[in-house]
Design an enzyme around this catalytic site. Structure first.
Site, short mmCIF file in Angstrom:
data_model
loop_
_atom_site.label_atom_id
_atom_site.label_comp_id
_atom_site.label_asym_id
_atom_site.label_seq_id
_atom_site.Cartn_x
_atom_site.Cartn_y
_atom_site.Cartn_z
CB THR A 151 2.84 -55.25 -41.24
OG1 THR A 151 3.72 -54.75 -41.60
CG2 THR A 151 1.90 -55.46 -42.11
CE LYS A 177 3.34 -52.72 -44.49
NZ LYS A 177 4.30 -53.62 -44.41
CB THR A 188 8.40 -56.10 -47.02
OG1 THR A 188 8.04 -57.32 -47.82
CG2 THR A 188 6.47 -55.84 -46.49
CD GLU A 274 10.60 -56.60 -39.57
OE1 GLU A 274 8.70 -56.33 -39.76
OE2 GLU A 274 11.37 -58.10 -39.91
CG ASN A 396 11.45 -60.78 -38.95
OD1 ASN A 396 11.12 -60.61 -40.55
ND2 ASN A 396 12.41 -59.40 -38.87
CB THR A 401 4.20 -68.84 -34.11
OG1 THR A 401 5.34 -68.33 -34.42
CG2 THR A 401 4.57 -69.86 -34.95
#
Length: 401
Positions: A151, A177, A188, A274, A396, A401
């Protein structure tokens, strides 16, 4: 035990994999399939979140009720979580369609999904993709699989080790992942491991649970625990060793090899957090127990203030000792020693003069380590995480979007 160069999910005998773009995402690969030539023993560990996605429920039933798995179908781009009865129906369609394609029983097929929560899956492209996807036992298939499960990850995560058991080469391989919503006790992340070892599911589950506590449950990116996440291992027995049990003379070697694969993947996930620029390792020694040592390590590496200090290359050990203090562990404040890299900054609870410039140089490295010595007992534990950056907020804030 040795790390092998062919470090991919199809390295063990009898596994095939594939990944492709089916249309859940705009362009990137979003559908992956992993299969074994024969039904395999299976073990799994799953998120501790009370809200669990439909695919996870399907896979958990395969692991816990069937005890065998021959294939797992994975999609990215849509988590199929919090989607009610329709979500469960869609996960079962993925299971059934995969079973029909492979000519196997549905209860031998696991399902995994990752992506946006709360959106109904677009099933037409998924079904067509399952019908089209063609797993192969070559590196190309493994690469495509590892790409299709991503992702917000920036890199694929693969590793493999081999070990000799009963004069047979056993290979354990894995891919994963995960880069956000990563916290101790699963989050996650999806982890898939394969091995050609001969081992019954009950003993495979025992080994996986043991190493998970020390690896996948010892990482954190942001403290969030998600709805979908799992680690699953299939063992098809094609290496031909005698069945592994805790009484087998090579049992410890198998567990150590499984630990090495799990730790590699866990650290890769933490490093790829991230927006992250640094991997943080916290080692705690001298705690009253291993459990308390791991608890302290996870608390320190999960502290937003510690993480931002690392991002800013600030040797602010006050944030470290504060996190130790609120970890809930048994402590003597006057017996705590803290090191940043090899530099002691606190000894027996008191500050030690150090060179800010030297630690500034150290903290600019891509990997940093804090060592905490408690002098309370023999407990040791390690946890991994990453720094907290501006990019984490940006990623995040605009995820949907």
């Amino acid at each position: 035990m040795k790390r092998i160069s062919r470090k991919n999910i199809v390295s063990p005998i009898g596994f095939k994999a594939a990944g492709m773009h089916c249309g859940i995402k705009y362009k990137k690969s979003d559908l992956a399939l992993l299969i074994s030539e024969v039904p395999a023993s299976v073990a799994g560990v799953f998120t501790t979140n009370a809200i669990q996605a439909a695919p996870l429920l399907v896979t958990k039933e395969v692991v816990q009720q069937t005890g065998k798995m021959q294939a797992i179908i994975v999609n990215s781009g849509n988590a199929n979580a919090c989607t009610g009865k329709q979500g469960l129906m869609d996960a079962l369609v993925m299971q059934q369609t995969t079973a029909e394609k492979l000519g196997i029983a549905p209860e031998l097929v696991g399902v995994a999904s990752t992506g946006v929560i709360g959106e109904i899956m677009k099933m037409e492209p998924v079904v067509k993709g399952i019908q089209k996807i063609q797993p192969i036992g070559e590196l190309e298939g493994a690469i495509h699989f590892s790409q299709a499960i991503l992702t917000t990850d920036t890199v694929t995560k693969n590793t493999a080790y081999s070990v000799m058991i009963d004069d047979k080469e056993i290979i354990i391989a894995g891919t994963a992942k995960g880069s956000g919503m990563i916290a101790p006790n699963m989050a996650t992340m999806l982890g898939f491991m394969t091995t050609d070892a001969n081992i019954e599911s009950i003993h495979l589950q025992e080994a996986l649970k043991q190493v998970t506590d020390q690896t996948f449950n010892a990482i954190t990116v942001d403290g969030d625990t998600s709805t979908n996440d799992m680690v699953v291992i299939m063992a098809n027995g094609l290496a031909g060793n005698n069945s592994l049990t805790p009484a087998h003379p090579d049992w410890s070697q198998f567990v150590e090899t499984l630990h090495a694969v799990s730790q590699d993947l866990a650290k890769m996930i933490a490093k790829d957090g991230e927006g992250a620029t640094k991997l943080i390792e916290v080692e705690v020694v001298g705690a009253i127990s291993e459990a308390e040592a791991r608890m302290i390590a996870k608390t320190v590496v999960g502290s937003p203030l510690v993480k931002t200090a690392v991002f800013g290359c600030d040797a602010n050990w006050g944030r470290i000792i504060a996190a130790i203090g609120y970890s809930g562990a048994t402590l003597d404040p006057y017996a705590i020693t803290i090191k940043i890299g090899s530099t002691t900054v606190v000894e027996n609870g008191e500050p030690i003069l150090f060179s800010e410039q030297e630690l500034l140089v150290y903290l600019k490295q891509p990997e940093v380590k804090f060592t905490v010595e408690l002098h309370q007992g023999n407990g040791q534990g390690i946890a991994w995480g990453c720094d907290l950056t501006y990019d984490y907020v940006q990623i995040n804030a605009t995820y949907r979007t």
